[in-house]
Design a protein around this motif. Sequence first.
Motif, PDB file in Angstrom:
ATOM      1  N   VAL A  86       0.147   0.669  -0.832  1.00 31.53           N
ATOM      2  CA  VAL A  86      -0.474   1.986  -1.049  1.00 31.53           C
ATOM      3  C   VAL A  86      -1.657   2.174  -0.110  1.00 31.53           C
ATOM      4  N   SER A  87      -2.016   3.423   0.103  1.00 32.63           N
ATOM      5  CA  SER A  87      -3.237   3.733   0.850  1.00 32.63           C
ATOM      6  C   SER A  87      -4.379   3.907  -0.145  1.00 32.63           C
ATOM      7  N   VAL A 109      -7.108   7.212  -6.938  1.00 29.74           N
ATOM      8  CA  VAL A 109      -7.688   6.290  -5.953  1.00 29.74           C
ATOM      9  C   VAL A 109      -6.696   5.869  -4.860  1.00 29.74           C
ATOM     10  N   ILE A 110      -5.474   6.400  -4.909  1.00 29.16           N
ATOM     11  CA  ILE A 110      -4.497   6.088  -3.860  1.00 29.16           C
ATOM     12  C   ILE A 110      -3.850   7.369  -3.366  1.00 29.16           C
ATOM     13  N   GLY A 111      -3.310   7.320  -2.154  1.00 30.87           N
ATOM     14  CA  GLY A 111      -2.527   8.437  -1.637  1.00 30.87           C
ATOM     15  C   GLY A 111      -1.196   8.519  -2.369  1.00 30.87           C
ATOM     16  N   GLY A 158      -7.945   0.418   4.826  1.00 32.41           N
ATOM     17  CA  GLY A 158      -7.541   1.513   3.956  1.00 32.41           C
ATOM     18  C   GLY A 158      -6.187   1.330   3.285  1.00 32.41           C
ATOM     19  N   ARG A 159      -5.661   0.108   3.312  1.00 28.96           N
ATOM     20  CA  ARG A 159      -4.400  -0.177   2.627  1.00 28.96           C
ATOM     21  C   ARG A 159      -4.618  -1.277   1.586  1.00 28.96           C
ATOM     22  N   ALA A 160      -3.881  -1.179   0.488  1.00 27.49           N
ATOM     23  CA  ALA A 160      -3.959  -2.191  -0.566  1.00 27.49           C
ATOM     24  C   ALA A 160      -2.553  -2.651  -0.918  1.00 27.49           C
ATOM     25  N   ILE A 161      -2.446  -3.906  -1.327  1.00 31.43           N
ATOM     26  CA  ILE A 161      -1.171  -4.473  -1.761  1.00 31.43           C
ATOM     27  C   ILE A 161      -1.284  -4.835  -3.239  1.00 31.43           C
TER      28      ILE A 161
END
Length: 342
Positions: A248-249, A166-168, A300-303
């Motif tokens: 993360v993306s 689920v992340i790049g 589209g970014r998560a912390i």
Amino acid sequence: MTKKIAILGASGYTGAELVRLIATHPDMEIAALAAERKAGLKMADVFPHLRHLDLPDLVRIDEIDFAGIDLCFCALPHKTSQEVIRDLPRDLKIVDLSADFRLRDPAAYEKWYGNAHAAVEMQGEAVYGLTEFYRNDIRAARLVAGTGCNAATGQFALRPLISAGVIGLDDIILDMKCAVSGAGRSLKENLLHAELSEGYNAYAVGGTHRHLGEFDQEFAALAGREVKVQFTPHLIPANRGILATGYVSGDAAQVHETFAKAYADEPFVEVLPFGQTPSTHHVRGSNFVHVGVTGDRIAGRAILIVALDNLTKGSSGQALQNANLMLGLEETAGLMMAPLFP
């Protein structure tokens, strides 16, 4: 039946933490404590906060009769640990808290730690000790290699996300704030109060931190390809705790859902409601991990923010959790104490 326990390296922070945890364990008894430079002393002389406990005196390792020992914790420095473990009885269950058996490839160990592996013949039987992800292997193991505290924190933040895709994988950034006890109890100039307090600094900048070897090994195994995270640790003027912030993306809501599903049945991992973030204050002195997720103003970014106590869940608590499994005991035994606050 009560299990007889030995702790080698009992005069260090992780050794003392093991004593603190095992002291109230319902099924374990400390039968031997070793500390080469402190041999002959009482544990209360080395750690006065443990003076209320009835503990054996500290001895040299070669003075211990391992015939009556069910499991041995090895809380010695890397390199020393392999040399000691190599000579212990072959039927003795061992949890090693050092770096000496974490990396499956001896060449990787030599690269990150600067010396040739002294017990290559034992490396194949060592199980990586991140309990939540290697539980079944640990149950059957004779030798378990505890993770690095930074490595554990980063993996709690990233393993479920890499596994779920689920992340790049090419733009992962990990920023960690690490308490001073992670550097051990040896005297170091940069850890003096006057040198450390009232400030904080980055160290091992640019991809030189040894725990990157664990990230490379574990994340590549999950992804089926090379995964190189950008990782910078920072030393903070605190005694305990690690706070990791990951960038993360990926869709933040999906990331949070992935964590909630992955950790739903884990007794020591708490996933916070979406948008809430943890503090090292909330896990201090405990075996708990707190995981938080929030979105970013950039689409589209998560912390990701993960907090744990480096001496407990990052080291000695993890070691005890593994020992419980190896001895057929309740996994949570001796570890359900609430965090200390404030």
